[in-house]
Write an enzyme that holds these catalytic residues in place. Structure first.
Site, PDB file in Angstrom:
ATOM      1  N   HIS A  12       0.789  -1.231   0.000  1.00  0.00           N
ATOM      2  CA  HIS A  12       0.000   0.000   0.000  1.00  0.00           C
ATOM      3  C   HIS A  12       0.825   1.288   0.000  1.00  0.00           C
ATOM      4  O   HIS A  12       0.330   2.345  -0.394  1.00  0.00           O
ATOM      5  CB  HIS A  12      -0.934   0.008   1.218  1.00  0.00           C
ATOM      6  CG  HIS A  12      -2.193   0.790   1.014  1.00  0.00           C
ATOM      7  ND1 HIS A  12      -2.245   1.937   0.262  1.00  0.00           N
ATOM      8  CD2 HIS A  12      -3.450   0.590   1.456  1.00  0.00           C
ATOM      9  CE1 HIS A  12      -3.479   2.402   0.256  1.00  0.00           C
ATOM     10  NE2 HIS A  12      -4.233   1.607   0.957  1.00  0.00           N
ATOM     11  N   TYR A  59     -14.787   6.020   8.093  1.00  0.00           N
ATOM     12  CA  TYR A  59     -13.739   6.443   7.152  1.00  0.00           C
ATOM     13  C   TYR A  59     -14.160   6.055   5.747  1.00  0.00           C
ATOM     14  O   TYR A  59     -14.421   4.889   5.465  1.00  0.00           O
ATOM     15  CB  TYR A  59     -12.428   5.750   7.524  1.00  0.00           C
ATOM     16  CG  TYR A  59     -11.208   6.140   6.720  1.00  0.00           C
ATOM     17  CD1 TYR A  59     -10.189   6.872   7.304  1.00  0.00           C
ATOM     18  CD2 TYR A  59     -11.049   5.756   5.393  1.00  0.00           C
ATOM     19  CE1 TYR A  59      -9.047   7.231   6.595  1.00  0.00           C
ATOM     20  CE2 TYR A  59      -9.930   6.106   4.662  1.00  0.00           C
ATOM     21  CZ  TYR A  59      -8.928   6.836   5.273  1.00  0.00           C
ATOM     22  OH  TYR A  59      -7.806   7.185   4.561  1.00  0.00           O
ATOM     23  N   THR A 100      -4.848  10.667  -0.666  1.00  0.00           N
ATOM     24  CA  THR A 100      -6.227  10.489  -0.203  1.00  0.00           C
ATOM     25  C   THR A 100      -6.568  11.495   0.889  1.00  0.00           C
ATOM     26  O   THR A 100      -5.694  12.114   1.498  1.00  0.00           O
ATOM     27  CB  THR A 100      -6.446   9.074   0.367  1.00  0.00           C
ATOM     28  OG1 THR A 100      -5.561   8.875   1.486  1.00  0.00           O
ATOM     29  CG2 THR A 100      -6.211   8.013  -0.684  1.00  0.00           C
TER      30      THR A 100
END
EC number: 2.3.1.21
Length: 782
Positions: free
Chosen positions: A473, A589, A602
């Site tokens: 990630h 979230y 993000t």
């Protein structure tokens, strides 16, 4: 393969007459062709630098400016208003030897034309940057576009009329702005209100006020200073502190997965599926390297493409306090794992990419290889699945030199990692729903040692031809990987294709050297640590409860007919589902991109709002329809604010980082950043629908992907809106929490979406059953 051929290209022996040099002409030819490929890439990169450096103009526009200036001078007019003569007077002495005044005037005109051309380019780029900084269009109602926005769209299209390269817009994208601290604090308090009791909210308001009046302004000044010189004031700290400094396992906790088509498998032949998949991925890499990919456009604005740079030839290496991302310019091989053995598979021969059929042939050689794993080799990958510090220690002691270093370098420098799995996966057999869940778990963690979790991404090819990927990630977010995976699936199925018997198309050169087994000398200490890391990783994997289900009752087609945002519709449904499942509301979230800005990643959309909670509580009242409309509108507005740099959490996160650098504590920031995200959600966007012919091939529907739960007592929910009539959901939680159940929550999601659709379709119809469904199953207030 290039390294192998270079190693045997020159053979020599010492003789009494001197050195007897023998040359392998075939090997030398392959070295030459590989060098040609390398130089072509260098020339291509230089050409692309020039093209994107002058965008939105073109290099040929220089000639147009020169001709225009010379033509004007031929008409006995001075377009430079005396500047050409001034340039002529200041020419270096070496240029004044040019014969005749006319030659000096021509040279001066060329210099002036070039300076004028560069000035025009800078002006155009400045105008483009101003246009890309306009975001008001996002907040306008559908069908009610202002004149300002219409003029803006026209100007933007004029400046973007030339076909851009992948990175053409990069330097024109605006920088992410630092929001006023007063606005961020105010938005935070608004988002926290539905989650706090009156006394708790009063206390938090007091803390926020003290922070804003005192320490907050000091931290804000440092943050504004960073924003002046940094390309993006968030991204570098986000990458380091949220991802690379994590010392726990990245498997499940950070890595995520992507799945194959839902209903079809293009071929049941494992080697053939691997051949086409590897080819499609390398074709995508070629497009990235040549910058031939079209920039992703959000309506009319291009998104930042910086995350594509580290997609291939990248690995995350462990450290004591922080990991490091290592990226290599190129790699001519991939690393392959099968039955406990590691292989290096060369994908280029003499500078050309192997055909899919040749790659299938090479993969089949690996599948047919009967050799057993070397001692400690089979479960070596568990080191990447466990804690980071032990992996760093083993790497430093036993993989920093010799044969182990060479083999580890092969894995880490590979374009990507491939696992040939002996299991069969997919929606099949008598238990398709259960098999989908097992398919998701397999991609998320596998056996905890048969994936290399440090690689930027790993491809998994199953025995029955099903495929999937596992992505690390830290280097990029899911939409970037999803774009890659969409291209791979479409290219595999619709462009490369298979023969009638399921093999790759084309011919094969059977004289290809076989894939190379990687050699290891793994001491007992490493084997013991791999076993310990495997225990940690296995406990984490066994605790994950995955549930994947396609929602087929309706999709975005029916939702959009009601003039409602599909994402807002789903998010309100998730709020209703969570309330029914847990008896209250929680901090939610939802990931939103900030790629409208340079190097943006993000931002968080806090989906649990006053409006959404009011709707859920009002299901039994006559005002439910109005409150639903308010909650949908509020969510859309929150999402737009997050995309345009007016979010909450990244700003507060950076303020917290500054406070740590200054060595000061903030009770407000500490409490805000310690709040658990019990409902973490993300939409996987479909970005290249033109690649999928769903009209003629409706079964080629992607399942999307998912991730592990963020909180021990929470849910992770990923969803992908496919076509007009389906939404695929991925739900995760932990078995160790008695209050969560992924399958139960999946049922609640389906019910919630159906109820909201019924309410919007017929606002006067509110049956008793709906009111009963609104009662929570758990009485515990969160």
């Amino acid at each position: 393969m290039a390294e192998a051929h270079q190693a045997v290209a020159f053979q020599f022996t010492i003789t009494p007459e001197g050195i007897d040099l023998q040359l392998s002409h075939q090997a030398l030819n392959q070295i030459f062709l590989s060098g040609v490929r390398s130089w072509k890439k260098r020339v291509s990169r230089m050409r692309n630098r020039v093209i994107k450096g002058v965008y939105p103009a073109s290099p040929s526009s220089w000639l147009f400016v020169v001709i225009a200036i010379l033509a004007t001078m031929y008409m006995r007019s001075d377009p430079s208003m005396g500047l050409i003569k001034m340039i002529q007077q200041h020419l270096p002495l070496s240029t004044q030897n040019i014969q005749g005044t006319q030659g000096q005037t021509m040279l001066s005109a060329l210099v002036f034309s070039t300076l004028l051309w560069l000035s025009l380019i800078l002006a155009l780029r400045f105008c483009l940057k101003l246009l890309l900084s306009y975001h008001q269009w996002m907040f306008e109602q559908h069908g009610r576009v202002s004149n300002t926005t219409k003029v803006w769209v026209t100007l933007l299209r004029l400046l973007s009329s030339r076909k851009p390269l992948l990175y053409s817009y990069q330097t024109s994208l605006p920088h992410l702005p630092v929001p006023p601290i007063k606005d961020t604090v105010s938005r935070y308090l608004t988002s926290a209100r539905p989650l706090l009791t009156d006394p708790e909210f009063e206390r938090m308001t007091k803390l926020a006020g003290q922070f804003e009046a005192n320490l907050g302004n000091r931290l804000q000044r440092y943050l504004r200073l960073k924003a002046l010189w940094a390309t993006n004031y968030v991204s570098d700290w986000w990458e380091e502190y949220i991802y690379l400094r994590g010392r726990g396992p990245i498997m499940v906790n950070s890595n995520y997965y992507g799945m194959d088509f839902l209903y079809v498998t293009p071929t049941p032949v494992q080697a053939a599926r691997a051949g086409n998949t590897i080819t499609a991925l390398l074709l995508y890499r070629r497009k990235v390297n040549r910058e031939e990919l079209k920039p992703v456009i959000a309506v009319v604005i291009p998104l930042c493409a910086a995350q594509c740079e580290r997609m291939f030839n990248t690995t995350r290496t462990p450290g004591v306090e922080t990991d490091v991302l290592q990226h290599w310019q190129d790699s001519e091989f991939v690393a392959v794992y099968h039955r406990g053995r590691f292989f290096r598979l060369w994908v280029y021969l003499a500078g050309r990419l192997l055909s899919p059929r040749e790659l299938e042939h090479q993969i089949q050689r690996i599948l047919d290889d009967p050799s057993p794993p070397q001692p400690g080799e089979e479960k070596l990958g568990a080191l990447t699945a466990g804690e980071r510090v032990p992996w760093f220690q083993m790497r430093e002691r036993h993989f920093s030199s010799g044969i182990n270093k060479r083999s580890l370098d092969c894995i880490e420098r590979a374009a990507f990692f491939v696992t040939l799995d002996d299991e069969e996966q997919g929606m099949r057999g008598e238990d398709p729903a259960g098999n989908l869940d097992r398919y998701a778990k397999s991609l998320l963690h596998g056996k905890c040692y048969d994936r290399w979790f440090d690689k930027s991404f790993s491809i998994v090819i199953y025995k029955n031809g099903k495929s999937g990927l596992n992505a690390e990630h830290s280097w990029a977010d899911a939409p970037t990987v999803a774009h890659l995976w969409e291209y791979t699936l479409a290219t595999d199925a619709f462009q490369l294709g298979y023969t009638e018997d399921g093999h790759c198309k084309g011919d094969v050169d059977r004289s290809l050297p076989p894939p190379q087994r990687l050699a290891w000398d793994i001491p007992s200490e490493v084997q013991a640590q791999a076993s310990s890391s495997l225990v940690v990783a296995q406990a984490l994997a066994d605790d994950v409860d995955c549930h994947v289900f396609p929602f087929r009752d309706f999709g975005k087609g029916r939702i959009k007919k009601l003039r409602v945002s599909p994402d807002a519709f789903i998010q309100i449904g998730l709020q209703l589902a969570y309330f029914r499942d847990r008896g209250g509301f929680c901090l939610t979230y939802e990931a939103s991109m900030t790629r409208l800005f340079r190097e943006g990643r993000t931002e968080t959309v806090r989906s649990c709002s006053n409006e959404s909670s009011a709707f859920v509580r009002a299901l039994e009242t006559k005002e439910v329809h109005r409150k639903l409309s308010d909650s949908l509108s509020r969510h859309q507005n929150l999402y737009r604010m997050a995309m345009t740099g007016a979010g909450i959490d990244r700003h507060l996160f950076c303020l917290y980082v500054v406070s740590k650098y200054l060595g000061v504590d903030s009770p407000f920031l500490k409490e805000v950043l310690s709040e658990p995200w019990r409902l973490s959600t993300s939409q996987t966007p479909v970005q290249q629908m033109e690649l999928f012919d769903l009209k003629n091939h409706p079964d080629f529907i992607s399942l999307g992907g998912g991730f592990g739960p963020v909180a021990d007592d929470g849910y992770g929910v990923s969803y992908i809106i496919v076509g007009e009539d389906m939404i695929n959901f991925h739900v995760s939680s932990k078995h160790s929490c008695s209050e969560t159940d992924s399958h139960r929550f999946g049922v609640q999601i389906s019910k919630a979406l159906q109820d909201i659709m019924n309410l919007l379709a017929d606002p006067k119809s509110q049956t008793t059953s709906k009111c009963q469904q609104a009662q929570p199953q758990s009485k515990k207030q969160l």
